[in-house]
Design a protein around this motif. Structure first.
Motif: not given
Length: 243
Positions: A97-99, A101, A104, A108, A110, A113
């Motif tokens: 979870d995150g950019p 993830g 998103s 976004d 990365t 990731i």
């Protein structure tokens, strides 16, 4: 359950929780000698205790799929110290979870990731197959189950969790390539992929409609296929899915 001289050996990666734990539990209950792949020695100790609590005995083995460089050496050592591995279930996977993830946009995402997801979900599975399938081909028997997802299905591909989607699409491609090579060998080695559906696990969350037992069902079926069973397919609920 104690295994006999005639029982088969299965390696299940990511076996200390969720669907992997349930696959390992069910295979052990069926009489398989199960090697439960976990990421660390600490998780190995906990996994042993957790499997004992549900009435089965497995052998935890430390395999960090996020470190593909060391994974090959660990698998070579495993082949020397364990019975021949007849069944491989590539279950270990991450959804960060995150950019890039869960929710998103691709824009976004990365590089970090994407790389971490790729190393565990794709390279990890590639390394295990490259290490273990040659022995299966030599012995004339093997079953490989790659735990994929409909999120990686090109036929219905959409947006959301781009790193995970791309990794599962790549795992499906690997399944096709390796299954074709196994099929050309003329021996009884089968390589298939399956989707467990949306399952109540740490990854799937508490709102998911399926239990880990239901999520494991198709993988168990593929792990125990007879010689007339499919090779190179993608399944959910034991039914073939479009790629």
């Amino acid at each position: 359950m104690a295994h006999t001289e005639n029982s088969k050996t299965a390696l299940v990666t990511g076996a200390n929780r969720g669907i992997g734990f349930e696959i390992a539990r069910q295979l052990a209950a069926q009489g398989f000698h199960v090697l439960a792949g976990v990421r660390s020695r600490e998780k190995a100790v906990t996994a042993s205790e957790d499997f004992e609590k549900v009435g089965v005995t497995v052998t935890p083995v430390v395999l960090n799929l996020a470190d593909s460089g060391r994974l090959s050496a660990a698998l070579s050592e495993l082949e020397l110290t364990s019975p021949p591995i007849d069944v491989l279930v590539n279950n270990a996977a991450i959804l960060i979870d995150g950019p890039g993830g869960f929710s998103s946009s691709f824009f976004d995402m990365t590089d970090d990731i994407f790389e971490r997801t790729w190393e565990t979900n794709v390279l990890g599975a590639a390394v295990t197959m490259r290490a273990l399938i040659p022995g299966m081909l030599t012995r004339g028997y093997g079953r490989v189950v790659n735990m994929s997802s409909l999120a990686g299905q090109l036929a219905n591909m959409g947006s959301g969790y781009p790193a995970y989607r791309v990794s599962k699409a790549a795992l499906n491609a690997l399944t096709r390539v390796v299954a074709a090579e196994a099929g050309a060998s003329g021996v009884d080695v089968k390589v298939n992929a399956c989707s467990p559906g949306w399952v109540r696990t740490a990854m799937g969350g508490g709102a998911a409609p399926r239990s880990p037992e239901e999520g494991a069902e198709t993988a168990i079926w593929l792990a125990m296929l007879d010689s007339a069973g499919p090779n190179g397919g993608f399944f959910q609920d034991k039914e073939q899915q479009p790629w």
